[in-house]
Scaffold this active site. Structure first.
Site, PDB file in Angstrom:
ATOM      1  N   SER A 102       0.840  -1.205   0.000  1.00  0.00           N
ATOM      2  CA  SER A 102       0.000   0.000   0.000  1.00  0.00           C
ATOM      3  C   SER A 102       0.869   1.247   0.000  1.00  0.00           C
ATOM      4  O   SER A 102       1.612   1.506   0.958  1.00  0.00           O
ATOM      5  CB  SER A 102      -0.912   0.011   1.226  1.00  0.00           C
ATOM      6  OG  SER A 102      -1.448   1.311   1.374  1.00  0.00           O
ATOM      7  N   HIS A 135      -1.106  -1.510  -4.138  1.00  0.00           N
ATOM      8  CA  HIS A 135      -2.411  -1.198  -3.539  1.00  0.00           C
ATOM      9  C   HIS A 135      -2.538   0.322  -3.390  1.00  0.00           C
ATOM     10  O   HIS A 135      -1.688   0.959  -2.773  1.00  0.00           O
ATOM     11  CB  HIS A 135      -2.483  -1.900  -2.172  1.00  0.00           C
ATOM     12  CG  HIS A 135      -3.791  -1.822  -1.476  1.00  0.00           C
ATOM     13  ND1 HIS A 135      -4.849  -2.675  -1.757  1.00  0.00           N
ATOM     14  CD2 HIS A 135      -4.222  -1.018  -0.470  1.00  0.00           C
ATOM     15  CE1 HIS A 135      -5.863  -2.397  -0.944  1.00  0.00           C
ATOM     16  NE2 HIS A 135      -5.514  -1.388  -0.157  1.00  0.00           N
ATOM     17  N   ASP A 140      -4.884   3.290  -2.020  1.00  0.00           N
ATOM     18  CA  ASP A 140      -5.993   3.582  -1.110  1.00  0.00           C
ATOM     19  C   ASP A 140      -6.575   4.962  -1.378  1.00  0.00           C
ATOM     20  O   ASP A 140      -5.891   5.970  -1.226  1.00  0.00           O
ATOM     21  CB  ASP A 140      -5.482   3.556   0.337  1.00  0.00           C
ATOM     22  CG  ASP A 140      -5.196   2.147   0.816  1.00  0.00           C
ATOM     23  OD1 ASP A 140      -6.119   1.320   0.796  1.00  0.00           O
ATOM     24  OD2 ASP A 140      -4.036   1.890   1.210  1.00  0.00           O
ATOM     25  N   MET A 167      -9.387   7.678  -0.227  1.00  0.00           N
ATOM     26  CA  MET A 167     -10.270   8.029   0.901  1.00  0.00           C
ATOM     27  C   MET A 167     -10.920   9.386   0.658  1.00  0.00           C
ATOM     28  O   MET A 167     -10.252  10.310   0.200  1.00  0.00           O
ATOM     29  CB  MET A 167      -9.448   8.117   2.187  1.00  0.00           C
ATOM     30  CG  MET A 167      -8.668   6.872   2.505  1.00  0.00           C
ATOM     31  SD  MET A 167      -7.703   7.134   4.007  1.00  0.00           S
ATOM     32  CE  MET A 167      -6.793   5.590   4.047  1.00  0.00           C
ATOM     33  N   HIS A 211      -8.285   0.526  -3.892  1.00  0.00           N
ATOM     34  CA  HIS A 211      -9.202   0.317  -2.761  1.00  0.00           C
ATOM     35  C   HIS A 211      -9.954   1.618  -2.507  1.00  0.00           C
ATOM     36  O   HIS A 211      -9.397   2.550  -1.939  1.00  0.00           O
ATOM     37  CB  HIS A 211      -8.373  -0.121  -1.541  1.00  0.00           C
ATOM     38  CG  HIS A 211      -9.158  -0.286  -0.282  1.00  0.00           C
ATOM     39  ND1 HIS A 211      -8.564  -0.393   0.959  1.00  0.00           N
ATOM     40  CD2 HIS A 211     -10.502  -0.381  -0.049  1.00  0.00           C
ATOM     41  CE1 HIS A 211      -9.490  -0.534   1.887  1.00  0.00           C
ATOM     42  NE2 HIS A 211     -10.679  -0.532   1.303  1.00  0.00           N
ATOM     43  N   MET A 223     -12.294   3.826  -0.593  1.00  0.00           N
ATOM     44  CA  MET A 223     -12.973   4.031   0.694  1.00  0.00           C
ATOM     45  C   MET A 223     -13.763   5.321   0.543  1.00  0.00           C
ATOM     46  O   MET A 223     -13.435   6.354   1.111  1.00  0.00           O
ATOM     47  CB  MET A 223     -11.935   4.121   1.821  1.00  0.00           C
ATOM     48  CG  MET A 223     -11.344   2.775   2.183  1.00  0.00           C
ATOM     49  SD  MET A 223      -9.817   2.911   3.130  1.00  0.00           S
ATOM     50  CE  MET A 223      -8.641   3.038   1.793  1.00  0.00           C
ATOM     51  N   MET A 276     -11.112  -6.216   5.449  1.00  0.00           N
ATOM     52  CA  MET A 276     -10.308  -5.269   6.243  1.00  0.00           C
ATOM     53  C   MET A 276      -9.989  -5.889   7.601  1.00  0.00           C
ATOM     54  O   MET A 276     -10.880  -6.401   8.281  1.00  0.00           O
ATOM     55  CB  MET A 276     -11.082  -3.961   6.471  1.00  0.00           C
ATOM     56  CG  MET A 276     -11.273  -3.105   5.229  1.00  0.00           C
ATOM     57  SD  MET A 276      -9.741  -2.720   4.369  1.00  0.00           S
ATOM     58  CE  MET A 276      -8.840  -1.822   5.634  1.00  0.00           C
ATOM     59  N   GLY A 284      -9.084   3.624   7.063  1.00  0.00           N
ATOM     60  CA  GLY A 284      -8.881   5.066   7.251  1.00  0.00           C
ATOM     61  C   GLY A 284      -7.445   5.476   7.457  1.00  0.00           C
ATOM     62  O   GLY A 284      -7.045   6.554   7.038  1.00  0.00           O
ATOM     63  N   PHE A 285      -6.662   4.610   8.066  1.00  0.00           N
ATOM     64  CA  PHE A 285      -5.285   4.974   8.372  1.00  0.00           C
ATOM     65  C   PHE A 285      -4.362   3.767   8.260  1.00  0.00           C
ATOM     66  O   PHE A 285      -4.769   2.645   8.562  1.00  0.00           O
ATOM     67  CB  PHE A 285      -5.173   5.547   9.799  1.00  0.00           C
ATOM     68  CG  PHE A 285      -6.047   6.749  10.016  1.00  0.00           C
ATOM     69  CD1 PHE A 285      -5.618   8.020   9.636  1.00  0.00           C
ATOM     70  CD2 PHE A 285      -7.306   6.606  10.563  1.00  0.00           C
ATOM     71  CE1 PHE A 285      -6.437   9.125   9.798  1.00  0.00           C
ATOM     72  CE2 PHE A 285      -8.149   7.717  10.738  1.00  0.00           C
ATOM     73  CZ  PHE A 285      -7.711   8.975  10.355  1.00  0.00           C
ATOM     74  N   GLY A 286      -3.124   4.027   7.849  1.00  0.00           N
ATOM     75  CA  GLY A 286      -2.113   2.979   7.868  1.00  0.00           C
ATOM     76  C   GLY A 286      -1.512   2.868   9.258  1.00  0.00           C
ATOM     77  O   GLY A 286      -1.769   3.702  10.132  1.00  0.00           O
ATOM     78  N   GLY A 287      -0.753   1.831   9.484  1.00  0.00           N
ATOM     79  CA  GLY A 287       0.000   1.705  10.727  1.00  0.00           C
ATOM     80  C   GLY A 287      -0.793   1.267  11.948  1.00  0.00           C
ATOM     81  O   GLY A 287      -0.320   1.426  13.079  1.00  0.00           O
ATOM     82  N   ASP A 304      -6.177  -6.653   4.503  1.00  0.00           N
ATOM     83  CA  ASP A 304      -5.620  -5.302   4.475  1.00  0.00           C
ATOM     84  C   ASP A 304      -5.709  -4.668   5.861  1.00  0.00           C
ATOM     85  O   ASP A 304      -6.805  -4.472   6.383  1.00  0.00           O
ATOM     86  CB  ASP A 304      -6.430  -4.479   3.456  1.00  0.00           C
ATOM     87  CG  ASP A 304      -5.955  -3.045   3.324  1.00  0.00           C
ATOM     88  OD1 ASP A 304      -4.899  -2.696   3.879  1.00  0.00           O
ATOM     89  OD2 ASP A 304      -6.655  -2.263   2.643  1.00  0.00           O
ATOM     90  N   GLY A 305      -4.548  -4.369   6.423  1.00  0.00           N
ATOM     91  CA  GLY A 305      -4.501  -3.639   7.683  1.00  0.00           C
ATOM     92  C   GLY A 305      -3.733  -4.371   8.758  1.00  0.00           C
ATOM     93  O   GLY A 305      -4.105  -5.473   9.170  1.00  0.00           O
ATOM     94  N   GLY A 306      -2.626  -3.785   9.154  1.00  0.00           N
ATOM     95  CA  GLY A 306      -1.859  -4.340  10.272  1.00  0.00           C
ATOM     96  C   GLY A 306      -1.104  -5.612   9.969  1.00  0.00           C
ATOM     97  O   GLY A 306      -0.713  -6.342  10.882  1.00  0.00           O
ATOM     98  N   GLY A 310       1.381  -1.944   4.190  1.00  0.00           N
ATOM     99  CA  GLY A 310       1.816  -0.572   3.945  1.00  0.00           C
ATOM    100  C   GLY A 310       3.012  -0.219   4.787  1.00  0.00           C
ATOM    101  O   GLY A 310       4.162  -0.215   4.325  1.00  0.00           O
TER     102      GLY A 310
HETATM  103  C1  DX5 Z   1      -6.262   1.418   5.610  1.00  0.00           C
HETATM  104  C2  DX5 Z   1      -5.822   1.073   4.225  1.00  0.00           C
HETATM  105  C3  DX5 Z   1      -4.664   0.171   4.183  1.00  0.00           C
HETATM  106  C4  DX5 Z   1      -3.403   0.686   4.808  1.00  0.00           C
HETATM  107  C5  DX5 Z   1      -2.636  -0.485   5.334  1.00  0.00           C
HETATM  108  O1  DX5 Z   1      -7.453   2.094   5.563  1.00  0.00           O
HETATM  109  O2  DX5 Z   1      -6.862   0.479   3.505  1.00  0.00           O
HETATM  110  O3  DX5 Z   1      -4.407  -0.279   2.856  1.00  0.00           O
HETATM  111  O4  DX5 Z   1      -2.590   1.417   3.939  1.00  0.00           O
HETATM  112  O5  DX5 Z   1      -1.582  -0.024   6.058  1.00  0.00           O
HETATM  113  P1  DX5 Z   1      -0.831  -0.938   7.144  1.00  0.00           P
HETATM  114  O6  DX5 Z   1      -0.280  -2.099   6.393  1.00  0.00           O
HETATM  115  O7  DX5 Z   1       0.215  -0.027   7.668  1.00  0.00           O
HETATM  116  O8  DX5 Z   1      -1.853  -1.318   8.161  1.00  0.00           O
HETATM  117 ZN    ZN Z   2      -6.385  -0.517   1.555  1.00  0.00          ZN
END
Ligand code: DX5
Ligand code: ZN
Length: 216
Positions: free
Chosen positions: A7, A32, A34, A36, A65, A67, A136, A141-144, A174-176, A196
């Site tokens: 991502s 990927h 994202d 938003m 993706h 959102m 998900m 909404g957010f990475g990390g 996707d996520g974490g 990501g």
């Molecule tokens: C979150 C995104 C993810 C995000 C993943 O809303 O859809 O794609 O970038 O980031 P990590 O891998 O850091 O959780």
């Molecule tokens: Zn995503």
């Protein structure tokens, strides 16, 4: 086939091209993207111009993706801007089938996505119509963020549905996701792994290679 879809939300946008070339050079084939809108999720990321720029410089498979609220308004435009696959959220539209049809009419692949609170059963009516399901594993909404383990139970349920129906569609998480939990996500049935923050940090190529090794 198992695939890594890094991502670019966690990439350094100042040197986005360089970061993308690092994962591409490591042997990654998907990316990927994202999108938003500040309504469906609290944050705003980027949209068509960034996708177009990425498309014009790489042949990687672009896994978009969305959102965004009412994705049916924009799915064709994202396809035209270079998406190879357009994922949209079931929670964001009242016309899931229409959205899938619109994406397929452009010749691109269609994916349906569910948030952590949406049950696995919600995707069942559409499995024959889509190319991928995206589960998900954090609130979008957010990475990390930290992976919510219960979401992987839904992955297991959806993998069983896919197998029981004799389908060969992709199942993405996707996520974490990081190097410590990616094997578990795959055991549960995911075959496309979004990462990501675990990829776009320090030595990006080395991170990507480490993921690819675990995906074999
Ligand atoms: C979150 C995104 C993810 C995000 C993943 O809303 O859809 O794609 O970038 O980031 P990590 O891998 O850091 O959780
Ligand atoms: Zn995503």
């Amino acid at each position: 086939m198992n695939l890594l879809s890094p991502s670019i939300l966690s990439a350094d946008l100042w040197k986005l091209g360089e970061d993308i070339k690092a994962v591409e050079g490591a042997g990654v084939s998907w990316l990927h993207v994202d999108v938003m809108d500040g309504l469906f999720v609290p944050s705003i990321s980027y949209g068509m111009p960034v996708l177009k720029a990425v498309r014009s410089h790489t042949d990687m498979f672009l896994d978009v993706h969305l959102m965004i609220e009412k994705p049916e308004r924009y799915v064709e435009e994202f396809a035209a801007c270079g998406a190879d696959l357009v994922n949209f959220h079931l929670e964001a539209t009242e016309d899931v089938e229409g959205c899938i049809e619109k994406i397929h009419a452009t010749g691109k692949k269609a994916g349906i996505t569910i948030k952590p609170a949406t049950p696995a059963e919600a995707v069942e009516p559409y499995l024959e119509l889509v190319d991928m399901v995206l589960v998900m594993t954090v609130e979008p909404g957010f990475g990390g963020q930290k992976l919510i383990p219960e979401c992987l139970d839904k992955v297991q349920v959806i993998r069983k549905m896919i197998n029981d129906k004799g389908l060969s569609i992709d199942l993405e998480v996707d996520g974490g996701i990081n190097l410590d939990n990616v094997a578990f996500a795959m055991e549960k049935g995911a075959n496309v792994i979004v990462a990501g923050s675990a990829v776009f940090k320090d030595d990006i190529a080395a991170n990507a290679k480490a993921f690819l090794n675990r995906l074999q």
